[in-house]
Design an enzyme around this catalytic site. Sequence first.
Site, PDB file in Angstrom:
ATOM      1  N   GLY A 210       0.623  -1.143  -0.043  1.00 27.14           N
ATOM      2  CA  GLY A 210      -0.233  -0.512   0.035  1.00 27.14           C
ATOM      3  C   GLY A 210       0.797   0.900   0.132  1.00 27.14           C
ATOM      4  O   GLY A 210       2.339   1.505  -0.265  1.00 27.14           O
ATOM      5  N   ASN A 211       0.331   2.691   0.386  1.00 29.78           N
ATOM      6  CA  ASN A 211       1.097   3.446   0.597  1.00 29.78           C
ATOM      7  C   ASN A 211       0.644   4.459   1.522  1.00 29.78           C
ATOM      8  O   ASN A 211      -1.000   4.436   2.305  1.00 29.78           O
ATOM      9  CB  ASN A 211       1.071   4.667  -0.567  1.00 29.78           C
ATOM     10  CG  ASN A 211      -0.102   4.920  -1.401  1.00 29.78           C
ATOM     11  OD1 ASN A 211      -1.239   5.890  -0.608  1.00 29.78           O
ATOM     12  ND2 ASN A 211      -0.813   3.991  -2.190  1.00 29.78           N
TER      13      ASN A 211
END
Length: 405
Positions: A210-211
């Site tokens: 993810g981020n």
Amino acid sequence: MESLKGKHIVLGITGGIAAYKSAILLRLLIKRGAEVQVVMTPAAKEFITPVTLSALSGKPVVSEFFTANTGEWHSHVDLGLWADLMVVAPATASTLGKMANGIADNMLVTTYLSAKEHVMVAPAMDLDMYASPSTRRNLATLASDGVEIIEAAEGELASHLVGKGRMAEPEEIVERVERFFLRRNDMSGMKVAITVGPTYEKIDPVRFVGNYSSGKMGFALAEECASRGAEVTAVAGPVSYYPSNPSIKIVKVESAREMNDEALKAFGSADVGIFAAAVADYRPEEYCDHKIKREGSEEMTLRLVKNPDIALNVANNKKNGQTLVGFALETNDAVVNAEKKLEKKNLDMIVLNSLEDKGAGFRTDTNKVTLISRNGDEKRFPLKSKREVACDIIDEIMELRKNNS
Ligand code: PMT
């Protein structure tokens, strides 16, 4: 002349010498057709009487939580829902501090905390108080909460000192109010679709790629468009914060592929499409349906495959009259990379934000952007709250649409 006809405005008045100017402001708002409810702090009554203000507004002034003799309860929640706009003028240092910190010990601050729509403050105080770190901090907090600050002017003050601290003139405040409604109404009848937040690409039941996107930038855009009357759909990845405006339709997704499917549906009928999401460009090739254990091997290889490019897929199905705007999050060669994305993804405009700029990008309440249009125009903006950045982006989109129509 009746530029504010049908508009509901709460005029908050606090205890400062400039309170006498509020009567003029009230009269100007009423003359332009607005319905105005005055809310005063107890201290404001030392400077101007409620009788003057109720005579001008045609409504009893609200100041206490209860009417003393009848026990009637005045609902700040109802007032907050009723108002299309709240203007606090004059706003003293004390009230600014209470608003910035949620100290709800009077009717004005509780109304502010319940306000669903835009809020403006016009500070007025002595020059040293206005320049003090505490006031500047409170104003910065309010600005990052989306409150519009009508900066005080220079001139002679109640103390007879000369400096910055005079409340803006009523005519200037009315002009800001008119501009707000013009801006806000720009988008009525329009549909806007926005991708928001990160995507999570599952590795196993407990892990993902993810981020850091929080959704703040995308939802600031959604709030701005909704406050201007647009019908807004936000296709949002996993975030922990959602906008308070109930008219914003939120489609929750997790992965880039889910976001792609939902975006293709939502963007199809949109007049304006904005890609603010930080989409994971790659996902694990395989999903493991049980938790991967660390025992037994010293290394692990994660093979990644490409995710769909959502902006490009939507742009390939672009309909006539549609305006598509992307973001470019860069760490180096920012402008060149942003221009490449603008071209490659067939967008009308790209919003460049760079992680090289302090206070810009992921998770912050602020952002610093450069807007690059297909026609080659480039506009750089200073660091601002994400809501103000959203306002600049939408103003530019509306300008582009006017020029292209
Ligand atoms: O959510 P916040 O914490 O407030 O942070 C805001 C933000 C930094 C996430 C936001 O301002 C931002 O920059 N969003 C875009 C981030 C990004 O993925 O940029 P990019 O340069 O990698 O992508 C370019 C454009 O293509 C973007 O509009 C992106 O949404 C879109 N894209 C990218 C990859 C992909 N597979 N599909 C896409 O649609």
